[in-house]
Design an enzyme around this catalytic site. Structure first.
Site, PDB file in Angstrom:
ATOM      1  N   ALA A 114     -52.954  12.435   0.228  1.00 30.30           N
ATOM      2  CA  ALA A 114     -52.502  12.491   1.626  1.00 30.30           C
ATOM      3  C   ALA A 114     -53.581  12.946   2.601  1.00 30.30           C
ATOM      4  CB  ALA A 114     -51.293  13.423   1.730  1.00 30.30           C
ATOM      5  N   GLY A 163     -55.872   7.736   5.464  1.00 23.21           N
ATOM      6  CA  GLY A 163     -55.200   6.449   5.338  1.00 23.21           C
ATOM      7  C   GLY A 163     -53.693   6.525   5.338  1.00 23.21           C
ATOM      8  N   TYR A 198     -66.506  -5.571 -17.678  1.00 27.75           N
ATOM      9  CA  TYR A 198     -65.931  -4.843 -16.540  1.00 27.75           C
ATOM     10  C   TYR A 198     -66.074  -5.592 -15.224  1.00 27.75           C
ATOM     11  CZ  TYR A 198     -65.143  -1.222 -13.033  1.00 27.75           C
ATOM     12  OH  TYR A 198     -64.676  -0.514 -11.953  1.00 27.75           O
ATOM     13  N   ASN A 215     -49.067   7.860  -4.296  1.00 23.30           N
ATOM     14  CA  ASN A 215     -49.826   7.071  -3.328  1.00 23.30           C
ATOM     15  C   ASN A 215     -51.324   7.003  -3.613  1.00 23.30           C
ATOM     16  OD1 ASN A 215     -50.525   6.059  -0.407  1.00 23.30           O
ATOM     17  ND2 ASN A 215     -51.642   7.983  -0.663  1.00 23.30           N
TER      18      ASN A 215
END
Length: 314
Positions: free
Chosen positions: A37, A40, A191, A115
């Site tokens: 948090a 963004g 990768y 998130n």
């Protein structure tokens, strides 16, 4: 500003903001954890939930940045209830420490918003020697959710209220169309950061679907959903300097701003229209279908077992 705005069944669209989709909602009796948090859509999610009266616990890697976001929220909403506490999803020890502290705090837990996310250009391993995208974007949240689940169940039962778990995924999950998790995550020779990111975002959806199934079987009043926030140029692109510059200069009028990017998360967290809805995938605050791989229940069960094997202490 996002240029498309046709409203879906929810009454909202890609141009709807987090404040719009939560308008009129009273969250003053709710407590939520929001990971990542400090910037963004995570910071915007924390701001809007606090604006609606929710007691927001910001679970962040950088405490100083978290405190700055908290101060900004309090400047706008002086009565906001916002705490900042340390959580590094790259470290399972940190996840366990956070969960222990939270569960012993006496706080209820109504909403868990998974998130936080990383997008790394080079092959990197976590503290537990697991590929960084999978370790941080999926495993950290998988472990966190499992450790906090009992607190959520108790809160839901005692307060007779629906708990909500939200996984922020991405349309990037569609980049993955073959193989399984166990044979892909630590293969440095093949990768690709796009594939690794997509694999972790696929895991977010499958995790939400399988947990929703398990909780439904158990008869627990907790919903679990996942979402694509839309394309937003946020700090997740901090390691892609030239790409971020191009996006800011050329694409900023074609992508969502942060208030629009956080809308679907806030919609799933607070809007009464999604009461009882579980095991679904959303975009632009509306139900959409993810890839066929993301809807594969056998892959979801396989991922669950694989994730347990990587997060269970020996």
């Amino acid at each position: 500003m996002w240029i498309f705005g046709r409203k879906g069944e929810s009454g909202f669209s890609s141009s709807s903001t987090a404040e719009e989709v939560t308008h009129g909602v009273d969250g003053s009796r709710l407590t939520a954890i929001v990971t990542g948090a400090t910037s963004g859509i995570g910071a915007e999610t924390a701001r809007v939930l606090a604006l609606r009266g929710v007691h927001v616990v910001m679970a962040v890697r950088n405490i100083e940045s978290g405190k700055q976001v908290r101060e900004t929220i309090l400047e706008e909403t002086p009565t906001a209830k916002v705490d900042v506490t340390e959580l590094d999803l790259n470290s399972q020890a940190s996840v366990r420490d956070f969960a222990t502290r939270y569960c012993s705090s006496g706080l209820p837990l109504h909403i868990l918003i998974n998130n936080a996310g990383v997008l790394a250009p080079h092959f990197t391993l976590s503290e537990e020697k697991i590929e960084l995208h999978f370790a941080t974007n999926h495993l950290g949240h998988f472990l966190l959710t499992n450790l906090l689940l009992e607190t959520m169940k108790i809160t839901s039962f005692e307060q007779k209220v629906e708990g909500r778990i939200i996984n922020v995924s991405s349309t990037g999950h569609r980049f993955v169309n073959k193989g399984t998790f166990s044979d892909q995550i630590n293969d440095e020779s093949s990768y690709s950061h796009i594939h690794a990111y997509g694999l972790s975002k696929l895991a977010n959806i499958l995790h939400a679907n399988e947990l929703a199934r398990l909780l439904k079987e158990e008869g627990v009043n907790i919903t679990v959903n996942s979402l694509h926030p839309g394309f937003i140029v946020t700090e997740i692109f901090r390691n892609f300097g030239i790409f971020k510059v191009i996006c800011n200069a050329i694409l900023r009028h074609l992508v969502k701003d942060v208030s629009q990017g956080a809308a679907t998360t806030c919609y799933l967290a607070l809007n009464p229209k999604v009461k009882g809805v579980t095991g679904e995938y959303f975009s632009d605050s509306n139900l959409v279908k993810p890839s066929s791989k993301a809807m594969d229940p056998m892959l979801g069960k396989e991922l669950w077992e694989f994730s347990l094997s990587l997060t269970t202490t020996k």
